[in-house]
Design an enzyme around this catalytic site. Structure first.
Site, PDB file in Angstrom:
ATOM      1  N   GLN A 167     -16.382 -16.873  -7.726  1.00  0.00           N
ATOM      2  CA  GLN A 167     -15.576 -17.982  -8.229  1.00  0.00           C
ATOM      3  C   GLN A 167     -15.264 -18.926  -7.064  1.00  0.00           C
ATOM      4  OE1 GLN A 167     -11.993 -16.828 -10.271  1.00  0.00           O
ATOM      5  NE2 GLN A 167     -11.424 -18.945 -10.717  1.00  0.00           N
TER       6      GLN A 167
ATOM      7  N   LYS B  21      -3.027 -15.285  -4.799  1.00  0.00           N
ATOM      8  CA  LYS B  21      -3.822 -15.002  -6.003  1.00  0.00           C
ATOM      9  C   LYS B  21      -2.820 -14.743  -7.128  1.00  0.00           C
ATOM     10  CE  LYS B  21      -5.465 -10.694  -6.577  1.00  0.00           C
ATOM     11  NZ  LYS B  21      -6.111  -9.406  -6.341  1.00  0.00           N
TER      12      LYS B  21
ATOM     13  N   PHE C  76      -8.672   0.582  -0.887  1.00  0.00           N
ATOM     14  CA  PHE C  76      -9.449  -0.549  -1.421  1.00  0.00           C
ATOM     15  C   PHE C  76      -8.729  -1.265  -2.563  1.00  0.00           C
ATOM     16  CE2 PHE C  76     -12.323   2.455   0.541  1.00  0.00           C
ATOM     17  CZ  PHE C  76     -13.132   1.646   1.327  1.00  0.00           C
TER      18      PHE C  76
ATOM     19  N   CYS D 226      -5.509  -9.515   3.551  1.00  0.00           N
ATOM     20  CA  CYS D 226      -6.623  -8.676   4.018  1.00  0.00           C
ATOM     21  C   CYS D 226      -7.856  -9.456   4.477  1.00  0.00           C
ATOM     22  CB  CYS D 226      -7.012  -7.685   2.926  1.00  0.00           C
ATOM     23  SG  CYS D 226      -5.714  -6.466   2.645  1.00  0.00           S
TER      24      CYS D 226
ATOM     25  N   PHE E  71     -16.702 -11.968  -7.671  1.00  0.00           N
ATOM     26  CA  PHE E  71     -16.462 -12.687  -6.403  1.00  0.00           C
ATOM     27  C   PHE E  71     -17.398 -13.871  -6.203  1.00  0.00           C
ATOM     28  CE2 PHE E  71     -13.032 -10.638  -4.026  1.00  0.00           C
ATOM     29  CZ  PHE E  71     -12.657  -9.767  -5.037  1.00  0.00           C
TER      30      PHE E  71
ATOM     31  N   VAL F 134       0.832  -1.216   0.000  1.00  0.00           N
ATOM     32  CA  VAL F 134       0.000   0.000   0.000  1.00  0.00           C
ATOM     33  C   VAL F 134       0.863   1.261   0.000  1.00  0.00           C
ATOM     34  CG1 VAL F 134      -1.653   1.321   1.397  1.00  0.00           C
ATOM     35  CG2 VAL F 134      -2.022  -1.108   0.986  1.00  0.00           C
TER      36      VAL F 134
HETATM   37  P1  NAD Z   1       3.212  -4.520   4.199  1.00  0.00           P
HETATM   38  O1  NAD Z   1       3.494  -5.496   5.261  1.00  0.00           O
HETATM   39  O2  NAD Z   1       3.444  -4.900   2.767  1.00  0.00           O
HETATM   40  O3  NAD Z   1       4.052  -3.182   4.463  1.00  0.00           O
HETATM   41  C1  NAD Z   1       4.107  -2.538   5.686  1.00  0.00           C
HETATM   42  C2  NAD Z   1       5.459  -1.823   5.778  1.00  0.00           C
HETATM   43  O4  NAD Z   1       5.461  -0.970   6.934  1.00  0.00           O
HETATM   44  C3  NAD Z   1       6.651  -2.762   5.955  1.00  0.00           C
HETATM   45  O5  NAD Z   1       7.607  -2.535   4.944  1.00  0.00           O
HETATM   46  C4  NAD Z   1       7.218  -2.420   7.348  1.00  0.00           C
HETATM   47  O6  NAD Z   1       8.624  -2.559   7.440  1.00  0.00           O
HETATM   48  C5  NAD Z   1       6.774  -0.991   7.489  1.00  0.00           C
HETATM   49  N1  NAD Z   1       6.702  -0.508   8.881  1.00  0.00           N
HETATM   50  C6  NAD Z   1       6.144  -1.126   9.948  1.00  0.00           C
HETATM   51  N2  NAD Z   1       6.219  -0.335  11.026  1.00  0.00           N
HETATM   52  C7  NAD Z   1       6.846   0.808  10.644  1.00  0.00           C
HETATM   53  C8  NAD Z   1       7.182   2.007  11.306  1.00  0.00           C
HETATM   54  N3  NAD Z   1       6.888   2.195  12.599  1.00  0.00           N
HETATM   55  N4  NAD Z   1       7.809   2.973  10.603  1.00  0.00           N
HETATM   56  C9  NAD Z   1       8.107   2.803   9.302  1.00  0.00           C
HETATM   57  N5  NAD Z   1       7.793   1.681   8.620  1.00  0.00           N
HETATM   58  C10 NAD Z   1       7.157   0.700   9.283  1.00  0.00           C
HETATM   59  O7  NAD Z   1       1.708  -4.074   4.403  1.00  0.00           O
HETATM   60  P2  NAD Z   1       0.623  -3.716   3.283  1.00  0.00           P
HETATM   61  O8  NAD Z   1       0.132  -4.959   2.631  1.00  0.00           O
HETATM   62  O9  NAD Z   1       1.129  -2.608   2.468  1.00  0.00           O
HETATM   63  O10 NAD Z   1      -0.576  -3.198   4.211  1.00  0.00           O
HETATM   64  C11 NAD Z   1      -0.459  -1.982   4.916  1.00  0.00           C
HETATM   65  C12 NAD Z   1      -1.819  -1.635   5.483  1.00  0.00           C
HETATM   66  O11 NAD Z   1      -2.735  -1.417   4.395  1.00  0.00           O
HETATM   67  C13 NAD Z   1      -2.455  -2.706   6.343  1.00  0.00           C
HETATM   68  O12 NAD Z   1      -3.203  -2.084   7.353  1.00  0.00           O
HETATM   69  C14 NAD Z   1      -3.390  -3.422   5.407  1.00  0.00           C
HETATM   70  O13 NAD Z   1      -4.469  -4.041   6.052  1.00  0.00           O
HETATM   71  C15 NAD Z   1      -3.877  -2.276   4.531  1.00  0.00           C
HETATM   72  N6  NAD Z   1      -4.298  -2.672   3.185  1.00  0.00           N
HETATM   73  C16 NAD Z   1      -3.558  -3.573   2.482  1.00  0.00           C
HETATM   74  C17 NAD Z   1      -3.961  -3.921   1.190  1.00  0.00           C
HETATM   75  C18 NAD Z   1      -3.197  -4.927   0.408  1.00  0.00           C
HETATM   76  O14 NAD Z   1      -3.737  -5.406  -0.597  1.00  0.00           O
HETATM   77  N7  NAD Z   1      -1.984  -5.298   0.796  1.00  0.00           N
HETATM   78  C19 NAD Z   1      -5.102  -3.326   0.627  1.00  0.00           C
HETATM   79  C20 NAD Z   1      -5.805  -2.378   1.371  1.00  0.00           C
HETATM   80  C21 NAD Z   1      -5.393  -2.051   2.659  1.00  0.00           C
HETATM   81  C1  UDX Z   2      -8.859  -7.572  -1.220  1.00  0.00           C
HETATM   82  C2  UDX Z   2      -9.975  -6.619  -1.658  1.00  0.00           C
HETATM   83  O1  UDX Z   2     -10.525  -7.071  -2.904  1.00  0.00           O
HETATM   84  C3  UDX Z   2      -9.433  -5.201  -1.796  1.00  0.00           C
HETATM   85  O2  UDX Z   2     -10.500  -4.317  -2.122  1.00  0.00           O
HETATM   86  C4  UDX Z   2      -8.806  -4.795  -0.464  1.00  0.00           C
HETATM   87  O3  UDX Z   2      -8.261  -3.504  -0.547  1.00  0.00           O
HETATM   88  C5  UDX Z   2      -7.727  -5.772  -0.064  1.00  0.00           C
HETATM   89  O4  UDX Z   2      -8.287  -7.107  -0.009  1.00  0.00           O
HETATM   90  P1  UDX Z   2      -6.811  -8.743  -2.418  1.00  0.00           P
HETATM   91  O5  UDX Z   2      -6.625  -9.433  -1.116  1.00  0.00           O
HETATM   92  O6  UDX Z   2      -5.649  -8.145  -3.103  1.00  0.00           O
HETATM   93  O7  UDX Z   2      -7.900  -7.593  -2.268  1.00  0.00           O
HETATM   94  O8  UDX Z   2      -7.402  -9.812  -3.456  1.00  0.00           O
HETATM   95  P2  UDX Z   2      -8.836 -10.243  -3.987  1.00  0.00           P
HETATM   96  O9  UDX Z   2      -8.824 -10.161  -5.450  1.00  0.00           O
HETATM   97  O10 UDX Z   2      -9.937  -9.592  -3.280  1.00  0.00           O
HETATM   98  O11 UDX Z   2      -8.831 -11.803  -3.602  1.00  0.00           O
HETATM   99  C6  UDX Z   2      -8.763 -12.224  -2.245  1.00  0.00           C
HETATM  100  C7  UDX Z   2      -8.844 -13.735  -2.173  1.00  0.00           C
HETATM  101  O12 UDX Z   2     -10.140 -14.188  -2.569  1.00  0.00           O
HETATM  102  C8  UDX Z   2      -7.845 -14.465  -3.093  1.00  0.00           C
HETATM  103  O13 UDX Z   2      -7.314 -15.570  -2.393  1.00  0.00           O
HETATM  104  C9  UDX Z   2      -8.691 -14.925  -4.249  1.00  0.00           C
HETATM  105  O14 UDX Z   2      -8.192 -16.095  -4.847  1.00  0.00           O
HETATM  106  C10 UDX Z   2     -10.026 -15.205  -3.544  1.00  0.00           C
HETATM  107  N1  UDX Z   2     -11.188 -15.120  -4.431  1.00  0.00           N
HETATM  108  C11 UDX Z   2     -11.500 -13.949  -5.035  1.00  0.00           C
HETATM  109  C12 UDX Z   2     -11.982 -16.235  -4.618  1.00  0.00           C
HETATM  110  O15 UDX Z   2     -11.730 -17.308  -4.055  1.00  0.00           O
HETATM  111  N2  UDX Z   2     -13.086 -16.122  -5.418  1.00  0.00           N
HETATM  112  C13 UDX Z   2     -13.424 -14.972  -6.031  1.00  0.00           C
HETATM  113  O16 UDX Z   2     -14.451 -14.954  -6.738  1.00  0.00           O
HETATM  114  C14 UDX Z   2     -12.607 -13.840  -5.842  1.00  0.00           C
END
Ligand code: NAD
Ligand code: UDX
Length: 429
Positions: free
Chosen positions: A251, A320, A150, A260, A249, A11
């Site tokens: 599948q 995925k 999102f 997440c 969604f 993110v």
């Molecule tokens: P991530 O684990 O990929 O990255 C988090 C980063 O933050 C790491 O590189 C870590 O070293 C760093 N970090 C931790 N504590 C720190 C600090 N105190 N100062 C500086 N850096 C620090 O996480 P992500 O997947 O990017 O998710 C981040 C947030 O966004 C989570 O709350 C997650 O739920 C949310 N989110 C993730 C997704 C996704 O698809 N990955 C989508 C929507 C929301």
């Molecule tokens: C999800 C949300 O879609 C996104 O909006 C949010 O910000 C982060 O979490 P992501 O985890 O990247 O995104 O993947 P997503 O495409 O939602 O799939 C999540 C899991 O559901 C995967 O393991 C995927 O294989 C599974 N999935 C998805 C199914 O099993 N069936 C489906 O129809 C769709």
């Protein structure tokens, strides 16, 4: 604007690159020095299509640093994008957020707009406010915005440029921060939904919980199809024509994984339970997901005689396609279960790696061919396009056995059977 993004993960990096592309000056900071070092060499530490290119394109406006305090001091907008992983009891581990609050409290000396993009439980932004004040930060020096993200992994860059909405949770009467958010996202065309901090937090959890529930719903229908000689893909695509249901969604397969859905559902269940509410639907969705793998394990046992001595090729390790992320990957869990049964597991993925703590003996190979060579069974665990378009005639020649388990209902059973292979999906004829 001058922006500091804290956290260089999926993110944080996407946010940084997109904001830089929109013309802002961004300093992305992370406490992980190795990660920052890679970024400073122009290397993206994670696989996300288009992200490295976008970072390179905007390198004049995008810097990476491990000096969190300095970046907080120098920028007027601070994005919090650190991880919020699950605790063993399902609640959210807020330790990374708390550590950011400590840094904010130490280094805030001029007015800041603090934007929480991390997914945080209801009340966390209010907690941030309370803690900053308790730690001595002048209330006039910060405004809080909840701006949940999102994006989906695999399409993160596209999603951030093309969101269906931008949710902006604000403190009472804070019109100034709304203007800041509009300036930051100038050029992104989507509705702005302005809410309270609490609403914004709950919107994020509700969206993920709904989508996860939709997947569990279709997985339950798939199990019913399986016992009824009915085809879940036909059922899903047909009910999806009704716009009230929608085609996405639906599948069926091994269930949802990733960083997440599993943790956000657990966190919401935990929050609801703490508030004295029994989250029956959320718990049911989680139960279906947790038991879906066993459904496949039973099928593999049923179709492989003397299964404990057999070789299984697992295609896909990532949770995925189009990502290298293995957090809560169903594939990794499946591999662990297969190994516990004594099966010899060989895995392949175009980008993801088996977890380093994998010490059960599964091996990872570098090609599909190596994986399926002499395999008694092939499991498609992640629906990467390359697995969907496999040449089943060639696969048959390489394999020792004939069992193809489609863990994502993503290949055509007729095409597989045509070559003398045994196709097993969930709820497919
Ligand atoms: P991530 O684990 O990929 O990255 C988090 C980063 O933050 C790491 O590189 C870590 O070293 C760093 N970090 C931790 N504590 C720190 C600090 N105190 N100062 C500086 N850096 C620090 O996480 P992500 O997947 O990017 O998710 C981040 C947030 O966004 C989570 O709350 C997650 O739920 C949310 N989110 C993730 C997704 C996704 O698809 N990955 C989508 C929507 C929301
Ligand atoms: C999800 C949300 O879609 C996104 O909006 C949010 O910000 C982060 O979490 P992501 O985890 O990247 O995104 O993947 P997503 O495409 O939602 O799939 C999540 C899991 O559901 C995967 O393991 C995927 O294989 C599974 N999935 C998805 C199914 O099993 N069936 C489906 O129809 C769709």
């Amino acid at each position: 604007m001058d922006v500091c993004v804290i956290g260089a993960g999926y993110v944080g990096l996407t946010t940084s690159a997109v904001l830089a592309d929109l013309g802002h000056h961004v300093t992305c900071v992370d406490k992980n020095k190795d990660r920052i070092e890679l970024l400073n060499r122009g290397i993206c530490p994670l696989y996300e299509p288009g992200l490295e290119e976008l970072m390179q394109k905007n390198r004049s406006r995008l810097t990476f640093s491990d000096q969190v305090g300095e970046a907080i001091r120098q920028n007027s907008v601070i994005y919090i994008c650190v991880g919020t992983p699950p605790m063993p009891d399902g609640s959210t581990n807020l330790s990374y957020i708390l550590s950011v609050i400590d840094d904010l409290a130490t280094y805030i000396q001029s007015p800041k707009t603090i934007v929480t993009k991390s997914t945080v439980p209801l009340g966390t932004n209010e907690l941030i406010r309370k803690l900053l004040i308790e730690k001595g930060v002048d209330r006039e020096l910060f405004k809080l915005v909840s701006n949940p993200e999102f994006l989906r992994e695999g399409t993160a860059v596209y999603d951030m440029f093309n969101p269906d909405k931008t949710v902006v949770g604000l403190e009472d009467g804070d019109t100034a921060s709304l203007q800041v958010m509009k300036t930051l996202y100038h050029g992104i065309d989507c509705p702005f939904v302005v809410t309270t901090l609490n609403d914004a937090e709950l919107i994020k959890f509700s969206a993920n919980a709904f989508l996860a529930t939709k997947i569990s719903f279709i997985n339950e229908i798939a199990r019913i199809c399986d016992r009824s000689n009915a085809d879940v893909t036909t059922v899903a695509s047909t009910i999806g024509l009704d716009p009230r249901i929608g085609k996405h969604f639906l599948q069926a397969g091994l269930g949802y994984g990733g960083s997440c859905f599993p943790k956000d559902l657990s966190s919401l269940i935990h929050s609801a339970t703490e508030k004295g509410i029994k989250p029956a639907i959320l718990e049911a969705a989680q139960f279906v997901n947790d038991t879906q793998l066993d459904f496949y394990i039973e099928k593999i046992k049923e179709h492989l005689d003397d299964y404990s001595s057999k070789k299984v090729a697992v295609l896909g390790i990532a949770f995925k396609p189009d990502t290298d992320d293995i957090r809560s990957s169903r594939s990794v869990l499946l591999i662990e279960k297969l190994e516990k049964l004594g099966l010899q597991v060989v895995a392949y993925d175009p980008k993801a790696k088996l977890p380093s703590e994998n010490n059960h003996g599964a091996t990872q190979v570098d090609s599909i061919n190596e994986a399926i060579k002499d395999a008694d069974c092939v499991v498609i665990a992640t629906d990467w396009p390359v697995f969907k378009s496999l040449d089943w005639n060639e696969a048959k020649k390489e394999m020792k056995g004939t069992l193809i388990v489609d863990g994502r209902n993503c290949v055509d059973p007729l095409e597989v059977r045509k070559h003398g292979l045994l196709y097993v999906g969930v709820g497919r004829i």
